[in-house]
Design an enzyme around this catalytic site. Structure first.
Site, PDB file in Angstrom:
ATOM      1  N   GLU A 190       0.812  -1.222   0.000  1.00 16.05           N
ATOM      2  CA  GLU A 190       0.000   0.000   0.000  1.00 16.05           C
ATOM      3  C   GLU A 190       0.845   1.272   0.000  1.00 16.05           C
ATOM      4  O   GLU A 190       0.452   2.290   0.553  1.00 16.05           O
ATOM      5  CB  GLU A 190      -0.958   0.003   1.202  1.00 16.05           C
ATOM      6  CG  GLU A 190      -1.969  -1.143   1.168  1.00 16.05           C
ATOM      7  CD  GLU A 190      -2.923  -1.146   2.357  1.00 16.05           C
ATOM      8  OE1 GLU A 190      -2.525  -0.680   3.436  1.00 16.05           O
ATOM      9  OE2 GLU A 190      -4.044  -1.616   2.198  1.00 16.05           O
ATOM     10  N   GLU A 199      -7.374  -7.254  -1.477  1.00 20.56           N
ATOM     11  CA  GLU A 199      -8.129  -7.116  -0.228  1.00 20.56           C
ATOM     12  C   GLU A 199      -9.557  -6.684  -0.512  1.00 20.56           C
ATOM     13  O   GLU A 199      -9.816  -5.506  -0.770  1.00 20.56           O
ATOM     14  CB  GLU A 199      -7.467  -6.111   0.723  1.00 20.56           C
ATOM     15  CG  GLU A 199      -6.101  -6.526   1.224  1.00 20.56           C
ATOM     16  CD  GLU A 199      -5.545  -5.568   2.270  1.00 20.56           C
ATOM     17  OE1 GLU A 199      -6.307  -4.687   2.750  1.00 20.56           O
ATOM     18  OE2 GLU A 199      -4.354  -5.698   2.610  1.00 20.56           O
TER      19      GLU A 199
END
Length: 818
Positions: free
Chosen positions: A181, A253
């Site tokens: 991320e 995710e």
């Protein structure tokens, strides 16, 4: 499912032969390619440290039964290397054993090394000792950081290679991840050009370690080749496009819910909305989809990222915190997986034709020569139901739903039409042995007076230090102590500026006040009137944290504690004495932590125990609850602290931190999900039940529960219970089967409600509606009473007393398990 192909290697020199099973893994712009075949992959996150090794096989088995192809996990650096070059791969940090359990189940593995993980994990998984290294700047083009990151990444890769766990070695690992991320929001932008150089270095370093299994970078739109950039989020991954035409579309995710927060209600994500987004992802050429989380688990010890993440990491996942199947989420998604798999060939090899009908309605067809076509019919309107006419047949699509037609003729699944049982989980005392209300407590006081007087302080400097780098995360607590001399008795205002989460102030060994940070702002000024005696006076400040920050650009630089202060005494006429550069001495941790009272079996006080007394240790013994159902300890009535069973930390507790009473309303799954959309437990304790894994318990002999109570609470309400299915509800129409089940050997003891048609109310609170309830109840009693599970085929002969009921007829039932 086969996860590899086998080739025979002959060892001619020794005239021996053995079989090495290997799997080739590659990709193109359409899909992940395993052994030459494009594949649709359903994966689910299970974090090995958030459960126990004894739980892993059951969690993995239930995941496979739920239709998953793969298990995904992060690798937790600060758990594996708590001190520099001292490694831990034991217990629930036995990564290799976890991956071997995945392999034994016949599943693939996705290993997200990071080694920064976020994950609502303390300090994002980075070890705090990194900051003891001169010149350290994390997650950027900084040589000390790159040296340490490469050392740990290489360690993990070497370990999995040594155990032959890469797919190309016959192991389960089909994807690896480096970094995490970094490109999310403005994180990479804030690191500037050094951040871009760092990402390129990460890619080259990773590829140098493993080149025959693909690497991914999630949320990294500028991921260098051959890295595959991927998508995260509740929604939007249907519209995600990889940054390279040769990269498949991967959803790393898909958040099945969200984490619990101290002081907030519990978030829930309806399964209809999860399924809708998954179906849309595959409708839009998706290939690998991972649920975050499939089992969330528990933040044992002090692993929760903070200072807001609760000990439970349940995440409203298909498998709950304790490993129970959460229905209908688990079952409805299982049916989705099976439906999508029926059209795997069409999805990965077929040509795609989309027909947009307007008002959010879309027909998508995947077809090709020699391929059975597959179709999705979607209604992206969040308020209006619709009927689509397709190839001469009408299909009803509720608002915000997708129908799956594996042969483009018959609907086998609709994301909004839930046919799976709903289970209402309950805690039960009936199998809890003799200890449920007769726990006998002993206690010890925390030696605050000694610490507040400076006894046990280990070093002294002329400044106020930052807390996490001083303690190196060995404790939530740090003592700051200094002396002040005055010529006469005098009053001052003690003013302390802190970035800690909690502050306790002592003058001459006496507590003069405390303050908690509120509203998510961890930067406050504590002020109290104090009176000094003539001569030397001692000021002791105890700073406490509730987990370290875990996310954002430069998050690791977020200061904690009374770093720099200022600490001032404000006297008459606003005269100020700044103590910030006085001679400060330091003690890391509480006295009870240093002495490991959670392991101490001697010299505890018995008899009448004090309650509502801060900084107190409590201890009791109990018998393990009977059976195999998950065990929880109810800590309602306590304040804040940490709990241990037989020396194993259950994590931080904080049951006196209650959620806002507002924000809980009737939930509507339609429309993109946000965490405040569907909430429960408003006005209740943020967390009341704390998981006690069965492996922590000893059967047939006393177990020890130890509590450290910081805020002041009453342990007399504490009790142990088991978690199981209490109420089960389901419905089925003509041609389908109505199925109900309990768990843990419990059986259906009563039929509480049954009807034909649509009843009023919801599971656990049905009122009326439909017709023929007497007949429906009789059918369920005959098929289900006394059984752990039952199934009834619904035919048009059922419901003869409801002749006027519109077809297709529907049977609805609710039962109790006991």
């Amino acid at each position: 499912m086969e996860i590899s192909k086998c080739c025979l290697l002959l060892l001619v020199a020794s005239s021996l032969s053995y079989i090495v099973c290997s799997t080739t893994v590659s990709h193109d712009g359409r899909a992940l390619i395993i052994d030459g075949q494009r594949r649709v992959i359903f994966s689910g996150s299970i974090h090995y440290p958030r459960s126990t090794p004894e739980m892993w096989p059951d969690l993995i088995r239930k995941s496979k039964e739920g239709g998953l192809d793969a298990i995904e996990t992060y690798v937790f650096w600060n758990g594996h290397e708590p001190r520099r070059r001292e490694y831990n791969f034991e217990g629930n940090y036995d990564l290799i054993r976890f991956l071997e359990e995945v392999q034994n189940a016949g599943l693939y593995a996705i290993l997200r090394i990071g080694p920064y993980v976020c994950a609502e994990w303390n300090y994002g998984g980075l070890p705090v000792w990194l900051y003891k290294i001169p010149g350290m700047q994390t997650r950027t083009d900084n040589q000390p950081w790159k040296d340490e990151m490469q050392n740990f990444t290489t360690l993990i890769v070497d370990k999995v290679k040594e155990e032959r766990l890469l797919a190309t070695q016959g192991g389960p690992i089909i994807l690896l991840q480096i970094e995490n991320e970094y490109g999310n929001g403005d994180i990479e932008i804030r690191y500037g050009e050094a951040g871009h150089r760092y990402i390129n270095w990460c890619a080259n370093m990773a590829e140098s370690l493993v080149s025959d299994v693909p690497w991914i970078m999630c949320q990294q739109s500028d991921a260098p080749q051959p890295m595959i950039n991927t998508c995260n989020g509740f929604s939007g991954c249907d519209g995600f496009t990889p940054n390279n035409g040769n990269s498949p579309k991967i959803w790393t995710e898909n958040w099945t819910g969200s984490f619990k927060i101290w002081g907030s209600p519990h978030p829930h994500r309806p399964v209809e909305e999860v399924a809708f987004q998954v179906a849309r992802f595959f409708q839009s050429n998706g290939t690998v989809q991972n649920y975050y989380m499939y089992h969330g688990g528990t933040n044992f010890g002090r692993t929760s990222g903070g200072p807001y993440i609760a000990t439970s990491y349940d995440y409203d996942a298909p498998l709950d915190e304790y490993g129970n199947i959460r229905q209908p989420k688990w079952g409805h998604l299982k049916e989705l997986h099976a439906s999508v798999k029926l059209m795997e060939k069409a999805l990965t090899y077929g040509e795609v034709v989309e027909d947009h009908l307007g008002n959010g309605l879309t027909i998508t067809k995947f077809s090709g020569d020699g391929i059975v076509p597959g179709c999705f019919l979607s209604n992206q309107n969040s308020t209006v139901d619709a009927t689509i006419s397709f190839q001469g047949t009408n299909y009803f699509l509720p608002a915000w739903s997708v129908s799956i037609l594996p042969d483009c003729k018959k609907e086998v699944y609709n994301t909004a039409k839930v046919k799976t049982q709903t289970s209402i989980m309950v805690t039960k005392k009936d199998n809890a042995g003799d200890q449920s209300k007769d726990l006998r407590w002993s206690w010890k006081p925390e030696r605050l007076h000694d610490s507040a007087k400076g006894f046990g302080n280990s070093f002294t400097v002329n400044k106020l230090l930052e807390q996490k780098t001083t303690t190196v995360d060995a404790s939530d607590y740090l003592w700051y102590t200094t002396n002040v001399e005055v010529s006469k008795k005098e009053s001052f205002t003690l003013s302390v500026s802190t970035t800690g989460h909690i502050l306790y102030a002592f003058v001459n060994g006496r507590l003069v006040g405390s303050e908690y940070a509120t509203g998510g702002t961890y930067n406050f000024i504590f002020e109290r009137k104090v009176t000094f005696k003539p001569g030397k006076n001692q000021i002791s400040l105890l700073s406490a944290t509730v987990g370290l920050s875990n996310y954002g650009a430069f998050y690791d630089n977020t200061p904690v504690g009374i770093v720099g202060g200022p600490v001032k005494l404000i006297g008459k006429n606003n005269t100020i004495l700044d103590l910030s550069e006085s001679n400060w001495s330091y003690k890391i941790g509480l006295d009870g932590e240093v002495r490991k009272l959670q392991l101490d079996e001697e010299r505890w006080y018995s008899g009448v125990i004090p309650t509502k007394r801060p900084f107190t240790w409590y201890k009791t013994t109990f018998q393990a609850p009977l059976g195999s159902e998950p065990v929880v300890v109810d800590l309602l009535g306590l304040g804040k602290g940490e709990a241990w069973v037989n020396g194993n930390s259950l994590g931080r507790f904080w049951p006196n931190f209650t959620a806002n009473p507002d924000g809980c309303k009737q939930c509507d799954y339609r429309g993109n999900f946000q965490t405040n959309k569907c909430q429960t437990a408003c006005g209740e304790a943020s967390q009341r039940w704390y998981h006690v894994p069965r492996s922590f318990l000893k059967r047939g002999e006393p177990n020890t529960l130890t509590l450290f109570e910081e805020a002041g609470g009453d342990p007399n309400q504490v009790n142990f219970q088991t978690v199981t299915v209490g109420t089960a509800c389901t419905s089925a129409g003509e041609g389908d089967a109505l199925s109900l089940s309990c768990q843990g050997g419990r059986t259906i003891s009563s039929v509480d409600f049954a009807t034909f048609g649509e009843p009023d109310g919801t599971c656990g609170d049905y009122e009326s509606g439909g017709c023929g309830s007497d007949e429906a109840v009789a059918i369920l009693k005959d098929a289900c009473l006394g059984r752990e599970s039952c199934s009834i085929k619904i035919s048009d002969t059922i419901g003869t007393s409801c002749a006027k009921l519109a077809s297709p007829r529907k049977l609805v039932g609710q039962v109790t398990c006991s």
